[in-house]
Design a protein around this motif. Structure first.
Motif, PDB file in Angstrom:
ATOM      1  N   LYS A 170       0.718  -1.322   0.238  1.00  0.00           N
ATOM      2  CA  LYS A 170       0.375   0.104  -0.121  1.00  0.00           C
ATOM      3  C   LYS A 170       0.665   0.937   0.207  1.00  0.00           C
ATOM      4  N   SER A 171       2.146   1.425   0.579  1.00  0.00           N
ATOM      5  CA  SER A 171       2.503   2.371   0.853  1.00  0.00           C
ATOM      6  C   SER A 171       4.309   2.721   0.998  1.00  0.00           C
ATOM      7  N   LYS A 172       5.310   2.787   0.643  1.00  0.00           N
ATOM      8  CA  LYS A 172       6.766   2.177   0.928  1.00  0.00           C
ATOM      9  C   LYS A 172       7.237   2.565   1.897  1.00  0.00           C
ATOM     10  N   LEU A 173       5.620   3.723   2.393  1.00  0.00           N
ATOM     11  CA  LEU A 173       6.142   4.425   4.278  1.00  0.00           C
ATOM     12  C   LEU A 173       5.930   2.561   5.043  1.00  0.00           C
ATOM     13  N   LEU A 174       5.642   1.695   4.998  1.00  0.00           N
ATOM     14  CA  LEU A 174       5.069   1.183   5.484  1.00  0.00           C
ATOM     15  C   LEU A 174       6.108  -0.202   5.901  1.00  0.00           C
ATOM     16  N   ARG A 175       7.519   0.184   5.045  1.00  0.00           N
ATOM     17  CA  ARG A 175       8.622  -0.949   4.803  1.00  0.00           C
ATOM     18  C   ARG A 175       9.303  -1.596   6.119  1.00  0.00           C
ATOM     19  N   ASN A 176       8.944  -0.556   7.083  1.00  0.00           N
ATOM     20  CA  ASN A 176       9.406  -1.065   8.719  1.00  0.00           C
ATOM     21  C   ASN A 176       8.650  -2.001   8.997  1.00  0.00           C
ATOM     22  N   VAL A 177       7.618  -2.767   8.198  1.00  0.00           N
ATOM     23  CA  VAL A 177       6.764  -3.568   8.656  1.00  0.00           C
ATOM     24  C   VAL A 177       5.918  -4.791   7.754  1.00  0.00           C
ATOM     25  N   GLU A 178       7.067  -4.878   6.812  1.00  0.00           N
ATOM     26  CA  GLU A 178       6.826  -5.289   5.211  1.00  0.00           C
ATOM     27  C   GLU A 178       7.051  -6.600   5.376  1.00  0.00           C
ATOM     28  N   ASN A 179       7.789  -7.782   6.437  1.00  0.00           N
ATOM     29  CA  ASN A 179       7.310  -9.057   6.447  1.00  0.00           C
ATOM     30  C   ASN A 179       6.795  -9.556   7.592  1.00  0.00           C
ATOM     31  N   TYR A 180       5.709  -8.883   7.785  1.00  0.00           N
ATOM     32  CA  TYR A 180       4.583  -8.792   8.873  1.00  0.00           C
ATOM     33  C   TYR A 180       3.361  -8.705   7.975  1.00  0.00           C
ATOM     34  N   GLY A 181       1.782  -9.880   8.481  1.00  0.00           N
ATOM     35  CA  GLY A 181       0.522  -9.430   7.782  1.00  0.00           C
ATOM     36  C   GLY A 181      -0.466  -9.954   9.047  1.00  0.00           C
ATOM     37  N   LEU A 182      -1.577  -9.049   8.554  1.00  0.00           N
ATOM     38  CA  LEU A 182      -2.056  -9.747  10.206  1.00  0.00           C
ATOM     39  C   LEU A 182      -3.777  -9.845   9.369  1.00  0.00           C
ATOM     40  N   ALA A 183      -3.861 -10.617   9.804  1.00  0.00           N
ATOM     41  CA  ALA A 183      -5.172 -11.987   9.834  1.00  0.00           C
ATOM     42  C   ALA A 183      -6.188 -11.706  10.365  1.00  0.00           C
ATOM     43  N   VAL A 184      -7.720 -11.758  10.312  1.00  0.00           N
ATOM     44  CA  VAL A 184      -9.053 -11.967  11.317  1.00  0.00           C
ATOM     45  C   VAL A 184      -9.424 -13.022  10.934  1.00  0.00           C
ATOM     46  N   LEU A 185     -10.008 -13.816  12.307  1.00  0.00           N
ATOM     47  CA  LEU A 185     -11.098 -14.395  12.253  1.00  0.00           C
ATOM     48  C   LEU A 185     -12.262 -14.480  12.728  1.00  0.00           C
ATOM     49  N   GLU A 186     -13.198 -14.548  11.758  1.00  0.00           N
ATOM     50  CA  GLU A 186     -14.640 -14.794  12.970  1.00  0.00           C
ATOM     51  C   GLU A 186     -15.669 -15.822  12.802  1.00  0.00           C
ATOM     52  N   ALA A 187     -15.979 -16.093  13.698  1.00  0.00           N
ATOM     53  CA  ALA A 187     -16.658 -17.811  13.153  1.00  0.00           C
ATOM     54  C   ALA A 187     -18.095 -18.232  14.196  1.00  0.00           C
ATOM     55  N   LYS A 188     -19.240 -18.274  13.615  1.00  0.00           N
ATOM     56  CA  LYS A 188     -19.948 -18.392  14.801  1.00  0.00           C
ATOM     57  C   LYS A 188     -20.248 -18.907  15.012  1.00  0.00           C
ATOM     58  N   ALA A 226       9.447   0.293  18.878  1.00  0.00           N
ATOM     59  CA  ALA A 226       8.730  -0.928  18.085  1.00  0.00           C
ATOM     60  C   ALA A 226       7.506   0.219  16.793  1.00  0.00           C
ATOM     61  N   ASN A 227       7.176  -0.452  15.957  1.00  0.00           N
ATOM     62  CA  ASN A 227       6.400  -0.391  14.607  1.00  0.00           C
ATOM     63  C   ASN A 227       5.314  -1.086  15.594  1.00  0.00           C
ATOM     64  N   LYS A 228       3.877   0.253  15.507  1.00  0.00           N
ATOM     65  CA  LYS A 228       2.622  -0.587  16.210  1.00  0.00           C
ATOM     66  C   LYS A 228       1.777  -0.692  15.169  1.00  0.00           C
ATOM     67  N   ILE A 229       1.203  -1.767  15.089  1.00  0.00           N
ATOM     68  CA  ILE A 229      -0.088  -2.540  14.409  1.00  0.00           C
ATOM     69  C   ILE A 229      -1.512  -2.285  14.746  1.00  0.00           C
ATOM     70  N   ALA A 230      -1.958  -1.376  15.098  1.00  0.00           N
ATOM     71  CA  ALA A 230      -3.018  -1.584  15.591  1.00  0.00           C
ATOM     72  C   ALA A 230      -4.168  -1.975  14.977  1.00  0.00           C
ATOM     73  N   PHE A 231      -5.735  -2.123  15.936  1.00  0.00           N
ATOM     74  CA  PHE A 231      -6.362  -3.170  14.951  1.00  0.00           C
ATOM     75  C   PHE A 231      -7.807  -2.969  16.400  1.00  0.00           C
ATOM     76  N   VAL A 232      -8.741  -2.044  15.670  1.00  0.00           N
ATOM     77  CA  VAL A 232      -9.962  -1.247  16.739  1.00  0.00           C
ATOM     78  C   VAL A 232     -10.586  -2.721  16.139  1.00  0.00           C
ATOM     79  N   VAL A 233     -10.986  -2.783  17.641  1.00  0.00           N
ATOM     80  CA  VAL A 233     -11.472  -4.152  18.315  1.00  0.00           C
ATOM     81  C   VAL A 233     -13.250  -3.018  18.247  1.00  0.00           C
ATOM     82  N   ASP A 234     -13.243  -2.106  19.141  1.00  0.00           N
ATOM     83  CA  ASP A 234     -15.052  -1.828  19.336  1.00  0.00           C
ATOM     84  C   ASP A 234     -14.769  -0.187  20.039  1.00  0.00           C
ATOM     85  N   GLY A 235     -15.761   0.470  19.405  1.00  0.00           N
ATOM     86  CA  GLY A 235     -16.116   1.462  19.426  1.00  0.00           C
ATOM     87  C   GLY A 235     -15.566   2.747  18.559  1.00  0.00           C
ATOM     88  N   GLU A 236     -15.419   4.027  18.748  1.00  0.00           N
ATOM     89  CA  GLU A 236     -15.497   5.159  17.533  1.00  0.00           C
ATOM     90  C   GLU A 236     -14.477   5.824  18.047  1.00  0.00           C
TER      91      GLU A 236
END
Length: 470
Positions: free
Chosen positions: A109-127, A336-346
């Motif tokens: 998405k952006s070359k500015l994120l090269r510090n986290v290029e070796n990481y990935g985020l996945a989200v599982l949603e199960a009923k 540290a390079n922070k990868i933040a996921f919004v769980v709840d709220g706005e």
């Protein structure tokens, strides 16, 4: 004197004519418009001048529209280099009973994120009562149970260890380990965030396509990639029996199971004092918060935490719960390079960035750009090391954020505001030289009793309502 006046008028007219010629040369449309004004035989000189003036006015309006369009494009570009919304996720598995979505390769998405290029985020949603078929990854994975109650099974060569998962649980899954997951709640969904990282330095790029093993042909098993003769020899069985086993499973990779099956997979208490092969889950809320007051709380688990399972990974996990109408301090991580996921709220996010400059601001005297975004559940934002930022909860809901912080060893959080901040820590002489004021005056503004979380209480009439009013 008269000669000087005439000469001045001549020079002035000369410059006007040259400016007009240059404008016409740079814009063929303007040149054509004025040419047509001259060709109109029914026009007298007065009409021709009016016609040419209208050509100039049209040209100026056109330039303004183009500039406005460029500015709008720049603003769109500025909004999201560090922010990911639902549309930025790829859904790699989607069934009636659950889905898995991924953010792969941040630097795409952006070359500015090269510090986290070796990481990935996945989200599982199960009923409720959903089962995720056994599978493994070629990456190291840290699971964080954001919501719901689950069961995870981790398979070793000769047995399977099962653990209950509660909200706030963290569990590390070594690369290649077969796992399955169950939502053991009869009503609520299970939400799990997973940080994927290379299993070792120099290993292959991340692959989010899970390897499903013991399933049949629907869903397809990795065994179906092998020839029938190889499988018959490997399992010492006939082709007919082989096909009857592999084709028996007709369900998806995530599907609902019976309540008795859920109960049957509940972990059994071990009487063996030394535990099993795998570290069980570690709950982030079992630790005391690093910071806590009426405006919010921050829980953290780092690589030095015993029994956390994060030893040697250079990763920290944190969970921030910012009270509605409150904010975090303005701070930055040293390493540290922070990868933040919004769980709840706005809420709202702002960050200072010296690296990103839109074409609109390239000639600006400011070396920093304000990166900002509205925050909603399911959004991700990345904060590189050294970048000061702030998060603010809306007036209506608490803002809950889970963060994976990579390169966390020796990391420090340095704040610009609050009880402990780097301005107050400056020695008197340096402070007075930096601000051009008496140190006492500087301390008067930066000194406060609260630490890390504050009330977001501002005079709304003075705020930029398009951004800061949350």
């Amino acid at each position: 004197m008269a000669i000087k006046t005439k000469l001045s008028i001549f020079i002035f007219l000369f410059f006007l004519i040259n400016i007009a010629i240059c404008r016409e040369e740079t814009d063929p449309e303007l040149k054509t418009c004025k040419h047509q004004c001259h060709q109109q035989r029914q026009y007298d000189e007065h009409d021709k001048r009016i016609c040419m003036k209208e050509c100039d006015e049209y040209h100026e309006m056109k330039q303004e529209r183009e500039k406005h369009k460029e500015d709008k494009d720049d603003e769109k570009e500025v909004e999201n280099p560090y922010v990911f919304e639902y549309k930025d996720f790829d859904t790699i598995l989607d069934t009636e009973d659950g889905r898995i979505s991924v953010l792969n390769m941040f630097d795409q998405k952006s070359k500015l994120l090269r510090n986290v290029e070796n990481y990935g985020l996945a989200v599982l949603e199960a009923k409720a009562n959903a089962f995720v078929s056994p599978h493994h990854f070629d990456s190291e994975v840290i699971f964080f149970n954001m919501k719901g109650r689950g069961i995870i099974g981790l398979v070793e060569q000769d047995n399977t260890e099962r653990f209950n998962l509660e909200a706030g649980d963290i569990i590390r899954v070594p690369a290649g380990t077969p796992i399955y997951l169950v939502n053991r709640d009869e009503n609520e969904k299970l939400f799990i965030a997973a940080l994927h990282m290379p299993s070792s330095p120099g290993s292959a790029p991340l692959n989010f396509e899970a390897f499903f093993g013991p399933a049949g042909r629907n869903p397809e098993s990795v065994l179906t990639a092998f020839s029938s003769k190889v499988l018959q020899a490997a399992f010492k069985t006939s082709k007919g029996k082989l096909e009857s086993v592999l084709e028996e499973q007709k369900k998806e990779r995530i599907f609902k199971i019976r309540k008795e099956d859920v109960h049957g997979m509940a972990p059994k208490k071990s009487i063996w004092p030394f535990g099993g092969q795998f570290n069980g889950p570690f709950n982030i809320f079992s630790n005391k918060p690093s910071f806590s007051n009426q405006f919010g709380s921050l829980f953290e688990i780092g690589p030095s935490e015993s029994k956390s399972g994060l030893e040697g990974l250079n990763v920290m996990l944190s969970f921030a719960n910012i009270t509605k109408g409150s904010m975090s301090t303005i701070y930055y991580n040293t390493n540290a390079n922070k990868i933040a996921f919004v769980v709840d709220g706005e809420g709202y996010f702002e960050m200072a960035c010296p690296h990103y400059m839109s074409s609109k601001h390239r000639k600006s005297s400011s070396a920093y750009h304000k990166m900002n975004a509205r925050l909603r559940p399911g959004m991700v934002f990345v904060v590189p090391a050294g970048h000061p930022f702030v998060t603010i909860a809306s007036k209506n809901n608490n803002l809950k954020i889970v963060c994976f912080e990579v390169n966390a060893q020796r990391n420090k959080k340095l704040a610009f505001a609050g009880k402990k901040n780097i301005v107050l820590a400056l020695d008197k002489t340096a402070k007075e030289l930096a601000f051009g004021l008496a140190a006492e005056k500087v301390d008067e503004m930066f000194k406060r009793d609260e630490e890390f979380f504050f009330s977001y209480n501002v005079d709304e009439s003075k705020e930029d309502r398009g951004h800061a009013d949350v």
